[in-house]
Write a protein that holds these residues in place. Structure first.
Motif, PDB file in Angstrom:
ATOM      1  N   ARG A   1      -4.630  11.372  -0.926  1.00 11.10           N
ATOM      2  CA  ARG A   1      -5.881  10.614  -0.999  1.00 11.10           C
ATOM      3  C   ARG A   1      -5.754   9.273  -0.305  1.00 11.10           C
ATOM      4  NH1 ARG A   1      -9.513  11.401  -5.313  1.00 11.10           N
ATOM      5  NH2 ARG A   1     -10.614   9.804  -4.185  1.00 11.10           N
ATOM      6  N   TRP A   2      -4.639   8.574  -0.538  1.00 14.86           N
ATOM      7  CA  TRP A   2      -4.408   7.296   0.126  1.00 14.86           C
ATOM      8  C   TRP A   2      -2.927   6.989   0.143  1.00 14.86           C
ATOM      9  CZ3 TRP A   2      -1.975   4.054  -3.202  1.00 14.86           C
ATOM     10  CH2 TRP A   2      -2.289   4.125  -4.560  1.00 14.86           C
ATOM     11  N   ARG A   3      -2.551   6.117   1.064  1.00 15.79           N
ATOM     12  CA  ARG A   3      -1.165   5.658   1.202  1.00 15.79           C
ATOM     13  C   ARG A   3      -1.202   4.191   1.588  1.00 15.79           C
ATOM     14  NH1 ARG A   3       4.015   6.445   1.890  1.00 15.79           N
ATOM     15  NH2 ARG A   3       4.152   8.651   1.489  1.00 15.79           N
ATOM     16  N   GLN A   4      -0.293   3.416   0.997  1.00 20.93           N
ATOM     17  CA  GLN A   4      -0.161   2.005   1.354  1.00 20.93           C
ATOM     18  C   GLN A   4       1.308   1.690   1.597  1.00 20.93           C
ATOM     19  OE1 GLN A   4      -2.105  -0.517  -1.521  1.00 20.93           O
ATOM     20  NE2 GLN A   4      -4.100   0.296  -1.013  1.00 20.93           N
ATOM     21  N   ARG A   5       1.558   0.977   2.690  1.00 19.23           N
ATOM     22  CA  ARG A   5       2.922   0.560   3.005  1.00 19.23           C
ATOM     23  C   ARG A   5       3.282  -0.645   2.148  1.00 19.23           C
ATOM     24  NH1 ARG A   5       1.395   0.182   8.939  1.00 19.23           N
ATOM     25  NH2 ARG A   5       1.513  -1.969   8.293  1.00 19.23           N
ATOM     26  N   TRP A   6       4.568  -0.777   1.838  1.00 14.62           N
ATOM     27  CA  TRP A   6       5.025  -1.903   1.016  1.00 14.62           C
ATOM     28  C   TRP A   6       4.714  -3.239   1.680  1.00 14.62           C
ATOM     29  CZ3 TRP A   6       5.309  -0.285  -3.519  1.00 14.62           C
ATOM     30  CH2 TRP A   6       5.931   0.912  -3.860  1.00 14.62           C
TER      31      TRP A   6
ATOM     32  N   ASP B   1       8.179   5.886  -2.423  1.00 15.91           N
ATOM     33  CA  ASP B   1       9.365   6.094  -1.588  1.00 15.91           C
ATOM     34  C   ASP B   1       9.649   4.822  -0.799  1.00 15.91           C
ATOM     35  OD1 ASP B   1       7.526   6.130   0.546  1.00 15.91           O
ATOM     36  OD2 ASP B   1       7.467   8.305   0.610  1.00 15.91           O
ATOM     37  N   ALA B   2      10.570   4.897   0.126  1.00 16.46           N
ATOM     38  CA  ALA B   2      10.991   3.714   0.885  1.00 16.46           C
ATOM     39  C   ALA B   2       9.874   3.151   1.760  1.00 16.46           C
ATOM     40  CB  ALA B   2      12.203   4.058   1.745  1.00 16.46           C
ATOM     41  N   ASP B   3       8.908   3.993   2.158  1.00 17.35           N
ATOM     42  CA  ASP B   3       7.827   3.554   3.040  1.00 17.35           C
ATOM     43  C   ASP B   3       6.667   2.897   2.305  1.00 17.35           C
ATOM     44  OD1 ASP B   3       9.208   4.598   5.228  1.00 17.35           O
ATOM     45  OD2 ASP B   3       8.323   6.574   4.923  1.00 17.35           O
ATOM     46  N   GLY B   4       6.387   3.348   1.088  1.00 15.45           N
ATOM     47  CA  GLY B   4       5.252   2.812   0.355  1.00 15.45           C
ATOM     48  C   GLY B   4       4.895   3.689  -0.826  1.00 15.45           C
ATOM     49  N   LEU B   5       3.643   3.605  -1.239  1.00 17.31           N
ATOM     50  CA  LEU B   5       3.178   4.435  -2.336  1.00 17.31           C
ATOM     51  C   LEU B   5       1.960   5.218  -1.877  1.00 17.31           C
ATOM     52  CD1 LEU B   5       1.182   2.480  -4.993  1.00 17.31           C
ATOM     53  CD2 LEU B   5       2.036   1.326  -2.995  1.00 17.31           C
ATOM     54  N   ALA B   6       1.803   6.408  -2.442  1.00 19.84           N
ATOM     55  CA  ALA B   6       0.706   7.286  -2.051  1.00 19.84           C
ATOM     56  C   ALA B   6       0.204   8.032  -3.274  1.00 19.84           C
ATOM     57  CB  ALA B   6       1.181   8.285  -0.989  1.00 19.84           C
TER      58      ALA B   6
ATOM     59  N   ASN C   1       7.256  -3.051  -8.012  1.00 17.94           N
ATOM     60  CA  ASN C   1       7.818  -4.305  -7.468  1.00 17.94           C
ATOM     61  C   ASN C   1       9.263  -4.119  -7.025  1.00 17.94           C
ATOM     62  OD1 ASN C   1       5.672  -6.152  -7.504  1.00 17.94           O
ATOM     63  ND2 ASN C   1       5.868  -6.396  -9.716  1.00 17.94           N
ATOM     64  N   ARG C   2      10.025  -3.301  -7.751  1.00 20.78           N
ATOM     65  CA  ARG C   2      11.417  -3.046  -7.370  1.00 20.78           C
ATOM     66  C   ARG C   2      11.479  -2.318  -6.019  1.00 20.78           C
ATOM     67  NH1 ARG C   2      14.282   0.092 -11.671  1.00 20.78           N
ATOM     68  NH2 ARG C   2      14.157   1.861 -10.306  1.00 20.78           N
ATOM     69  N   TYR C   3      10.650  -1.301  -5.844  1.00 22.15           N
ATOM     70  CA  TYR C   3      10.617  -0.580  -4.568  1.00 22.15           C
ATOM     71  C   TYR C   3      10.118  -1.492  -3.444  1.00 22.15           C
ATOM     72  CZ  TYR C   3      11.795   4.144  -6.051  1.00 22.15           C
ATOM     73  OH  TYR C   3      12.465   5.263  -6.486  1.00 22.15           O
ATOM     74  N   ARG C   4       9.077  -2.259  -3.721  1.00 22.56           N
ATOM     75  CA  ARG C   4       8.524  -3.171  -2.715  1.00 22.56           C
ATOM     76  C   ARG C   4       9.581  -4.200  -2.303  1.00 22.56           C
ATOM     77  NH1 ARG C   4       6.246  -8.191  -3.409  1.00 22.56           N
ATOM     78  NH2 ARG C   4       4.976  -8.867  -1.685  1.00 22.56           N
ATOM     79  N   GLY C   5      10.291  -4.770  -3.271  1.00 29.38           N
ATOM     80  CA  GLY C   5      11.331  -5.757  -2.971  1.00 29.38           C
ATOM     81  C   GLY C   5      12.457  -5.165  -2.135  1.00 29.38           C
ATOM     82  N   ALA C   6      12.877  -3.955  -2.477  1.00 28.49           N
ATOM     83  CA  ALA C   6      13.952  -3.306  -1.708  1.00 28.49           C
ATOM     84  C   ALA C   6      13.510  -2.997  -0.288  1.00 28.49           C
ATOM     85  CB  ALA C   6      14.395  -2.027  -2.415  1.00 28.49           C
ATOM     86  N   ALA C   7      12.265  -2.581  -0.121  1.00 30.34           N
ATOM     87  CA  ALA C   7      11.746  -2.255   1.223  1.00 30.34           C
ATOM     88  C   ALA C   7      11.613  -3.522   2.067  1.00 30.34           C
ATOM     89  CB  ALA C   7      10.410  -1.541   1.111  1.00 30.34           C
ATOM     90  N   LEU C   8      11.170  -4.601   1.456  1.00 31.27           N
ATOM     91  CA  LEU C   8      10.980  -5.842   2.229  1.00 31.27           C
ATOM     92  C   LEU C   8      12.312  -6.476   2.607  1.00 31.27           C
ATOM     93  CD1 LEU C   8       7.923  -7.395   0.373  1.00 31.27           C
ATOM     94  CD2 LEU C   8       7.947  -6.062   2.483  1.00 31.27           C
TER      95      LEU C   8
ATOM     96  N   GLU D   1      19.735   2.232  -1.828  1.00 31.15           N
ATOM     97  CA  GLU D   1      18.469   2.813  -1.452  1.00 31.15           C
ATOM     98  C   GLU D   1      17.831   3.441  -2.671  1.00 31.15           C
ATOM     99  OE1 GLU D   1      17.408   5.924   1.674  1.00 31.15           O
ATOM    100  OE2 GLU D   1      18.866   4.593   2.620  1.00 31.15           O
ATOM    101  N   LEU D   2      16.572   3.155  -2.893  1.00 29.58           N
ATOM    102  CA  LEU D   2      15.880   3.728  -4.036  1.00 29.58           C
ATOM    103  C   LEU D   2      15.338   5.100  -3.660  1.00 29.58           C
ATOM    104  CD1 LEU D   2      14.036   0.503  -5.167  1.00 29.58           C
ATOM    105  CD2 LEU D   2      16.007   1.548  -6.235  1.00 29.58           C
TER     106      LEU D   2
END
Length: 160
Positions: A87-92, A74-79, A151-158, A7-8
Motif C-alpha cells: 500500500r505504501w513505503r517510506q524510506r528512513w 527493513d534496512a531501507d524503510g517501512l512498508a 526509531n531503532r531501525y531509523r537510527g541504524a539506517a541513518l 545490521e537489524l
C-alpha cells in the motif's frame, strides 16, 4: 562503537487475528445477512445481487483474516503490505522521529508523504503535530514499543 555496525534484520509485523477480527466482524455479519437474504429471496428482483455482495464481503473478510496487513520494517524503510500488495513505503531518510500520540497511535513527520497527501497531512498536523501516523496494532506491540522499534531501525539506517 561496536553496536552501530550491527545490521537489524527485516521484520514483518502482522496484525494479530484477534485484533483484525474485531474490525472485520461487521463486514462478516453484513455479508452473511446479504447472502442469506439473497439465497432465501427476502427482496424481490435483487436476489442475485444480494447474494453476490454477500459472497464478496465474506471472501474479503476471510482473506483479511487469513492474510492480515503486515508492517514490514527493513534496512531501507517501512512498508504496509496487504493481500492486494504494497500500500505504501517510506524510506528512513524521509521520516522524522517516531513518537506516540493518544497512547495507541505512532506518528512521525515525512515531507514526501505530506506532499503526496496534503489534506491528510494537514489533518495530522492539526491533531498530532505530525504528517502521518498508524495505529499500533502490528505484531502485538504497544505504541511505545512500536515507536521505539521504528526509531531503532531509523537510527541504524541513518548511521550507515
Amino acid at each position: 562503537m561496536m553496536y552501530d555496525m550491527v545490521e537489524l534484520p527485516r521484520r514483518e509485523l502482522p496484525v494479530r487475528p484477534r485484533t483484525s477480527l474485531a474490525g472485520w466482524l461487521p463486514v462478516v455479519l453484513a455479508g452473511a445477512l446479504a447472502l442469506a437474504l439473497g439465497v432465501a429471496g427476502g427482496l424481490h428482483g435483487a436476489r442475485a445481487l444480494l447474494a453476490a455482495v454477500g459472497l464478496i464481503a465474506l471472501a474479503a473478510a476471510g482473506v483479511a483474516l487469513v492474510r492480515p496487513p503486515t508492517l514490514v520494517v527493513d534496512a531501507d524503510g517501512l512498508a504496509l503490505r496487504t493481500p492486494l500488495g504494497e500500500r505504501w513505503r517510506q524510506r528512513w531518510s524521509d521520516c522524522g522521529e517516531f513518537r506516540t500520540w493518544r497512547g495507541d497511535v505512532v506518528v512521525w513527520t515525512a515531507a514526501p508523504e505530506a506532499a503526496r497527501h496534503p489534506r491528510s497531512a494537514a489533518t495530522w498536523r492539526r491533531r498530532a503535530d505530525a504528517d502521518t501516523g498508524l495505529v499500533a496494532q502490528f505484531g502485538g506491540l504497544s505504541a511505545t514499543d512500536l515507536a521505539a522499534l521504528l526509531n531503532r531501525y531509523r537510527g541504524a539506517a541513518l548511521r550507515a
